[in-house]
Design an enzyme around this catalytic site. Structure first.
Site, PDB file in Angstrom:
ATOM      1  N   GLU A 101      -8.579  -8.595 -11.420  1.00  0.00           N
ATOM      2  CA  GLU A 101      -9.725  -8.567 -10.490  1.00  0.00           C
ATOM      3  C   GLU A 101     -10.945  -9.302 -11.018  1.00  0.00           C
ATOM      4  O   GLU A 101     -11.539 -10.099 -10.317  1.00  0.00           O
ATOM      5  CB  GLU A 101     -10.126  -7.120 -10.181  1.00  0.00           C
ATOM      6  CG  GLU A 101      -9.405  -6.518  -8.998  1.00  0.00           C
ATOM      7  CD  GLU A 101      -7.989  -6.124  -9.349  1.00  0.00           C
ATOM      8  OE1 GLU A 101      -7.643  -6.173 -10.532  1.00  0.00           O
ATOM      9  OE2 GLU A 101      -7.246  -5.756  -8.431  1.00  0.00           O
ATOM     10  N   HIS A 170      -8.428   6.401  -5.637  1.00  0.00           N
ATOM     11  CA  HIS A 170      -8.179   5.420  -4.581  1.00  0.00           C
ATOM     12  C   HIS A 170      -8.903   5.753  -3.287  1.00  0.00           C
ATOM     13  O   HIS A 170      -8.545   5.242  -2.240  1.00  0.00           O
ATOM     14  CB  HIS A 170      -6.662   5.319  -4.312  1.00  0.00           C
ATOM     15  CG  HIS A 170      -5.914   4.656  -5.419  1.00  0.00           C
ATOM     16  ND1 HIS A 170      -5.643   5.276  -6.605  1.00  0.00           N
ATOM     17  CD2 HIS A 170      -5.383   3.414  -5.512  1.00  0.00           C
ATOM     18  CE1 HIS A 170      -4.976   4.450  -7.406  1.00  0.00           C
ATOM     19  NE2 HIS A 170      -4.803   3.312  -6.755  1.00  0.00           N
TER      20      HIS A 170
END
Lengths: 371, 411
Positions: A101, A170
């Site tokens: 990322e 999440h």
């Protein structure tokens, strides 16, 4: 007929041309049989398809636009948002990245600085935390630091907030985190029109835009007006939409909770309480004027969001209402409905009670109206 | 000086001597007795034909990683090139020393990371690439900012926070930009993925441009750099990764920070070379080699430039707690990049000492004038505070320290 159509769709990758859909089908019929048709009606489009259309149209419109992220190409997107795009546009325009990322976000920002218009997908915004330095320090601040010499026309998009049973790491909502930072624009669509229009507007915007989608909305169909089906349809960034007019209380929300607000409004209407439901659409720059005008009319304010309460979107709305002229029109303190102030638990009963439900919104409305 | 050997009478000797010399030397001898000051100017303007037009130099061989051949071990430098390199390096040197002065006078504030000692790196790199190529570096960026074309006065005015600064006082020391130069970046290592992204754009647009992506020995241990190596190699991005190894990451020596100090090998699957960063010709040849490698589509390449900074990490670091004064002095006396170039030019008849001294004088004057500008130019107007939040955006209002203070923001 259906079998033939199905067969054709199967053969599409090999080059078989599908019969035109939607408006194009109408036009074709018109041409071939000399029929006069009434104007095409609104159609049902899922948020997923709306996003897909937006990406397709913008990739076609501007060669500098390209999509990168994990699984966006050959997998058709982790949530199938980019289905079919790699097949259509190839490796140059739709790029699969390794699980890096910080690296690929920085690469995307650098590409934007050098004149491309990347759409950088985070599989979920939870993973954007690893790359947040590039979003804030490299993307958001550069135009300012360079006194306008370097623009960063990039879109960061992906699902944000709670899903279903994906637990604490999440499920976080990043609206407040990104909404905090000058130099960014932050949008949060609810309906398919929002999704398509805001994504197109974000890609065309010359500034870094964070688009907070919602995984649970991807499969939800919404009516899409004829106007919204156009290739040039954009939803302006920075303008809220009044989804339902009302007189007794203002409900302000963004993303999935907008739907809960409308449900609550429908139930409350049976009891004679008319709620005005505002869909913020944009977190930053926030359209507080629309909220103020509504509060002046209804005298009551309830904010609804999925994120945690402290330093959240609702807190910002309340602060701004207090600072503005609308404060004098409040008949009761403004009330916030938010996610529970805990990391998201897994068990369904626990999770269900951590996100704002319709009953929580109704309760808050009745509290503020003192009924 | 050519002196006639012909026998002449004593009283005619002086005349004959004078007449046999090149005319401007004659004038200078005459003037020397009449106007001692003026003669110095004339003496320095020796005839162009007196100098060699170019010379060939032996340069240090580069250590190679995953490369069969490296850059050439000889470099040809013309007189013009030499003078240009000299002037540029000297300008950077004096500019950095002036910044030191201004900082100690508290006219420059905040961060100030000085580049003196490392001049050969930015100059050698700049002359090896084209203006249409791209450069991005970290916070020790003043030298690159100048090399990429920003005038000294705009750099100093940016450091002093004036409206005449290259980014109107909005950026400061670590955030200076110009065409094809992306700063000046404050977050250690963050510029490396950015540089690879710029290289991605170069490849995408297909105009045969490359990107030089610089970082230090300290940054070399950042994870995002390894993520970037992977993607750059995977996608064959035309990116030259350049580690400016000045032996210390702030106060930490390379041995204390890195399990492997062979920074040119840290790219693993990316070919690398280790270069003498104190020799501008070495840097130039290596950069030319690397640029050609990238432009040929082979993908990224890594260069480690071994260099040294005379100042501490920043102006708040005296720079002697983690290294000895003797070490600094030794580098200064044996490896100073400007002295190295000067000696080469003089010993190979590419320039005279006087000529180079003239350049020094001109450079000092330029720096003085720039400093004068930087200390007298007004600060940016308060209205500037809200500007440039967004690009290409209609004007809007920005909140100040309280709800009643608002600034207009234009793009």
């Amino acid at each position: 007929m259906a079998a033939a159509a199905a067969a054709l769709r199967y053969l599409a990758p090999l080059g078989a041309r599908l019969p035109p859909q939607g408006r194009a089908a109408g036009r074709l019929l018109q041409q071939r049989r000399g029929l006069r048709l009434s104007a095409p009606a609104a159609i049902q489009v899922t948020v997923r398809d709306a996003l897909n259309q937006a990406l397709d149209e913008e990739l076609e419109r501007d060669e500098r636009v390209f999509l990168l992220g994990e699984e966006v190409a050959q997998y058709d997107g982790a949530y199938k948002i980019s289905r079919g795009l790699w097949k259509k546009y190839g490796d140059k325009r739709v790029m699969d990245t390794p699980i890096s990322e910080m690296g690929f976000t920085g690469i995307a920002v650098g590409a934007a600085m050098a004149g491309l218009r990347p759409v950088c997908e985070f599989m979920t915004f939870n993973f954007s935390m690893q790359a947040i330095d590039q979003v804030i320090n490299s993307a958001a601040k550069t135009c300012y630091m360079s006194a306008g010499a370097i623009a960063v026309p990039i879109v960061f998009r992906g699902p944000n907030g709670a899903s279903a049973g994906v637990a604490a790491q999440h499920s976080q909502c990043f609206a407040a985190w990104y909404g905090h930072c000058p130099g960014l624009k932050v949008v949060s669509p609810w309906s398919s029109e929002d999704a398509k229009g805001l994504l197109k507007a974000s890609i065309r915007d010359d500034n870094p835009v964070v688009m907070l989608e919602n995984e649970l909305l991807y499969g939800v169909p919404f009516e899409m007006s004829e106007q919204a089906q156009s290739k040039d349809f954009v939803v302006p960034i920075g303008k809220a939409k009044i989804e339902r007019e009302g007189t007794h209380v203002t409900l302000v929300s963004h993303s999935r909770p907008v739907g809960h607000c409308l449900e609550a409004a429908a139930i409350l209407a049976k009891e004679g309480v008319e709620c005005e439901v505002i869909n913020l659409r944009t977190i930053r720059p926030m359209d507080i004027e629309t909220v103020e005008a509504s509060v002046v009319k209804t005298n009551h304010l309830v904010t609804v969001e999925g994120g945690w309460p402290q330093f959240g979107v609702g807190a910002e709305i309340c602060a701004r209402i207090m600072e503005g002229s609308a404060f004098n029109y409040l008949d009761a303190p403004a009330v916030r409905v938010t996610g529970a102030d805990v990391p998201m638990p897994y068990a369904k009963i626990l999770e269900d009670n951590c996100i704002p439900q319709v009953k929580d919104i109704i309760f808050a409305v009745k509290k503020t109206l003192n009924i | 000086m050519f002196i006639s050997q012909e026998p002449v009478f004593v009283q005619d000797t002086t005349v004959f001597l004078l007449l046999s010399l090149p005319y401007h030397v004659t004038i200078s001898v005459v003037l020397y007795f009449m106007y001692p000051q003026a003669s110095r100017v004339v003496v320095a303007s020796r005839n162009y034909a007196d100098f060699a037009s170019e010379a060939t130099f032996e340069i240090k061989k580069c250590d190679l990683h995953r490369l069969e051949e490296g850059p050439s071990t000889t470099a040809v430098m013309t007189r013009e090139e030499g003078l240009h390199y000299y002037k540029t390096m000297q300008t950077i040197r004096r500019m950095e020393l002036k910044s030191d002065q201004l900082y100690k006078q508290k006219i420059i504030r905040g961060f100030c990371h000085l580049y003196d000692g490392q001049e050969a790196c930015c100059v050698g790199l700049e002359v090896a690439i084209k203006p249409t190529d791209h450069v991005i570096t970290a916070y020790r960026a003043h030298g690159f900012t100048y090399a990429r074309g920003v005038p000294v006065r705009e750099i100093l005015a940016e450091l002093t926070g004036r409206k005449g600064g290259c980014v109107k006082g909005k950026g400061g020391s670590m955030h200076m930009y110009t065409k094809n130069f992306y700063g000046g970046n404050g977050i250690v290592g963050a510029q490396v993925p950015l540089g690879a992204g710029i290289a991605l754009a170069c490849k995408y647009f297909g105009k045969n441009e490359i990107c030089l992506t610089l970082y230090g020995d300290g940054a070399a241990n950042q994870g995002q750099i390894f993520e970037t190596y992977n993607m750059a190699a995977l996608w064959k991005l035309p990116c030259i990764f350049i580690c400016e190894n000045n032996r210390y990451g702030m106060g930490t020596s390379v041995e204390r920070a890195a399990a492997s100090t062979d920074y040119y090998k840290r790219g693993d699957f990316i070919p690398g070379l280790r270069v003498d960063g104190m020799d501008v010709l070495c840097v130039r040849e290596a950069a030319k080699f690397a640029a050609e490698y990238c432009r040929s589509g082979k993908g990224p390449i890594l260069m480690e430039l071994q260099t040294y900074r005379y100042h501490g990490h920043s102006m708040s670091d005296p720079g002697i707690s983690y290294r000895t004064r003797e070490e600094i002095q030794e580098v200064r006396s044996k490896s100073d990049p400007i002295t190295l170039l000067k000696d080469r030019m003089v010993n190979n008849n590419l320039a005279s000492i006087e000529e180079l001294k003239e350049i020094d004088v001109a450079v000092r004057k330029e720096i003085e004038e720039a400093a004068q500008f930087a200390t007298t130019d007004p600060e940016p107007p308060l209205e500037e505070l809200g500007n440039h939040i967004y690009f290409n955006e209609p004007p809007f209002e920005v909140r100040g320290p309280n709800q009643w203070i608002r600034y207009k923001s234009v793009s």
